[in-house]
Design an enzyme around this catalytic site. Structure first.
Site: not given
Length: 610
Positions: A47-48, A68, A545-546, A580, A591-592
């Protein structure tokens, strides 16, 4: 909202792939595996990582991304691309023994959780271009205004306040307004604040954000139940700095009803408009240093090792678990741990891998006689119609990933049993930060009038428990050692029990009695006392999953901070972490959206030297 691994996932494997960027269409962007030099090397194409890489490459800098994994569109068929399969994606199975998807997932398994019935849990982490944005459930919303003020205080810089971060939220994404004709479902209308979104090209970012084009009928009843116990509809939605009450969520879905990830947005744009290079299916094994300055990264492709060196910076974006691991095997972390594994210490940072904060959730289930996403996808007689709706008009159940969520600070009646310590800890949170998130979901029905098993969940958003990530060897190929620390702080246990009781209150609301069928299914009415409820939560809670904060941002490395407000790693130069893991604490909710904005912010900081 628990996951359903079953018919929907099997169906997904058989469906054609909807297009996204692939290596075959942009071969010039995928260099041969050999040593090379760039201005910047970004480790992790998630994401980042893809956000910051695209912005740096757009400036004319030479940029390489090391990832990867490969392309999820070809590695996982429609499991990841079609929104309707998000909650039945077997990659997310939160159990110790899970279906393997090595082309998409790092397949991490935690240590036994002492606060959660000694369970080991598979923690999905995207091993693919797009990272978490390629396998998440696509919810997009922002934190609260006072959360950002707290962040600014911890980071020691006002650039993290709401007003200063809002331009980066605006820059990262384009909003497509609701399609009211396709959403036509009773009780599913809402209002929102369009002023906090970019809606016009060409200034908008490439990420696509929209509202689902199909509304789960069961979720509309959950919204009624939650409103009945005090969570009125939030008229602005959850992107204006307020997380209170209920709202239909924005989601990272494109106008043609396909997942919008950092790969399908930022990377797709960069591959067509910049000279960005992508080393996919390539493992970063160590950050290289010369006299305390990061000078490159050791990598391997297909077992062949080589080095990618940098003229300017290495940017680590490998995520909450792998970023601290790569720092440690490279010599940055707790000195005693590194020395015990004969790793030369480049920077003694005791906070690397510490401070892991991982919100958990659990659910109460009852039967209802309403159709739902799960019941629709599980019905063989409906599958051809559902597929036709999706293919011909980007609509129907396959076009929707979620729907309705709600937030609250627990009401006074729910707080009466809190210990003084728990009450004090909660009082220390910012006034606008919710304590609980409620999520609506479903499973296919069980017969006897039960069309749908309704699944109403509660997430504990501000865990006081702390976990950790460490290493067992100096090799990056040995998985990181993960302890989420679930429910090890008694305050979390007290909050969880109170939230569980709120779920039952919602289910008992007279407003939804007409659609309920039969007694509570899970956990069942035998679970009544606070002690029994807590035992059940310890045995059944899972992650949302955060996980975050394992390379926490702050001002004092001795006190546990790993990066400063510019995301620069303490004690070295030429190295930043942007993902994150650098959040200073768990953000309320999903948080996305913030990770995209954070990457935009740090990219600008790099390019302007600010």
């Amino acid at each position: 909202m628990m996951l359903s691994i079953g018919a929907a996932a099997v169906l997904a494997l058989a469906l054609p792939v909807r297009s996204g960027p692939t290596e075959s269409t942009v071969l010039s962007s995928f260099p041969a595996p050999a040593s090379a030099s760039y201005d910047y090397v970004v480790v992790g194409g998630g994401t980042a990582g893809l956000t910051i890489a695209a912005r740096l490459a757009a400036s004319g800098s030479s940029v390489a991304v090391v990832e990867a994994g490969g392309f999820y569109e070809t590695d996982s068929s429609t499991i990841s691309t079609v929104p309707g399969y998000a909650f039945s994606n077997p990659v997310l199975a939160p159990v110790e023994f899970f279906p393997p998807f090595p082309l998409l997932d790092w397949e991490l398994v935690s240590q036994a959780q002492t606060g959660a019935a000694n369970r080991k849990v598979h923690y999905a982490a995207g091993k693919t271009l797009g990272g978490g944005s390629a396998i998440n459930t696509m919810a997009y919303h922002r934190a609260t205004k006072r959360t950002h003020l707290r962040w600014a205080d911890v980071a020691g810089h006002l650039s993290y306040t709401w007003d200063n971060m809002l331009p980066f939220f605006l820059k990262s994404a384009k909003l497509t307004p609701p399609d009211w004709l396709k959403r036509a479902t009773p009780n599913a209308t809402f209002t929102y604040d369009p002023t906090v979104f970019c809606t016009g090209l060409p200034i908008c970012g490439p990420l696509q954000v929209s509202y689902a084009k199909w509304v789960d009928p069961t979720n509309t009843w959950f919204s009624v139940a939650l409103e009945a116990i005090g969570m009125a509809q939030n008229l602005l939605g959850f992107n204006s700095g307020s997380l209170s009450g209920g709202a239909y969520t924005t989601e990272t879905i494109s106008p043609d009803a396909i997942r919008s990830s950092s790969e399908s947005s930022y990377l797709a744009w960069a591959l067509q408009n910049t000279q960005l290079k992508v080393y996919n299916r390539t493992l970063a094994s160590k950050i290289l240093f010369t006299s305390g300055k990061a000078t490159g990264v050791s990598v391997s492709t297909g077992g062949a090792g080589y080095a990618l060196t940098v003229a300017k910076e290495v940017i680590l974006s490998a995520g909450t678990f792998h970023s601290p691991q790569l720092l440690m095997v490279s010599g940055i972390g707790p000195q005693a741990k590194l020395q015990s594994l004969d790793i030369p210490v480049i920077s003694n940072l005791p906070g690397v891998g510490q401070n892991l904060q991982d919100p958990i959730f659990f659910s109460v289930q009852s039967g209802v006689k309403t159709p739902s996403l799960a019941s629709e996808l599980a019905d063989p007689a409906r599958q051809s119609t559902i597929q036709q709706q999706y293919d011909s008009s980007d609509a129907g159940p396959l076009s929707s990933a979620g729907g309705y969520i709600a937030f609250e600070k627990l009401p006074a009646a729910s707080r009466q049993a809190f210990s003084p310590r728990t009450a004090s800890l909660l009082a220390g949170l910012p006034a606008d930060v919710p304590e609980i998130e409620y999520l609506a979901g479903s499973f296919a029905g069980t017969g006897n009038g039960v069309t749908t098993v309704g699944d109403l969940s509660a997430a504990v958003l501000n865990p006081f428990s702390r976990g950790s990530v460490t290493i067992s060897s100096a090799s990056i190929t040995d998985a990181p050692v993960i302890d989420m620390g679930w429910l090890t702080d008694p305050a979390d246990a007290e909050v969880a029990v109170a939230a569980f009781k709120r779920l039952r209150q919602a289910w008992a609301a007279p407003a939804i009695s007409s659609v309920k069928v039969g007694p509570e299914i899970r956990p069942g009415l035998a679970v009544q006392s606070d002690a029994d409820i807590l035992v059940w939560i310890r045995e059944n809670a899972i992650q949302i999953w955060h996980a975050s904060a394992t390379n926490a941002m702050g001002t004092n490395a001795t006190a546990g901070a790993v990066v400063d407000w510019r995301a620069k790693v303490f004690g070295v130069s030429g190295l930043r972490v942007v993902d994150a893991s650098i959040l200073p604490f768990a953000l309320p909710g999903h948080p996305q959206a913030t990770i995209y904005a954070l990457a935009e912010k740090i990219a600008q900081s790099i390019l302007t030297g600010s």
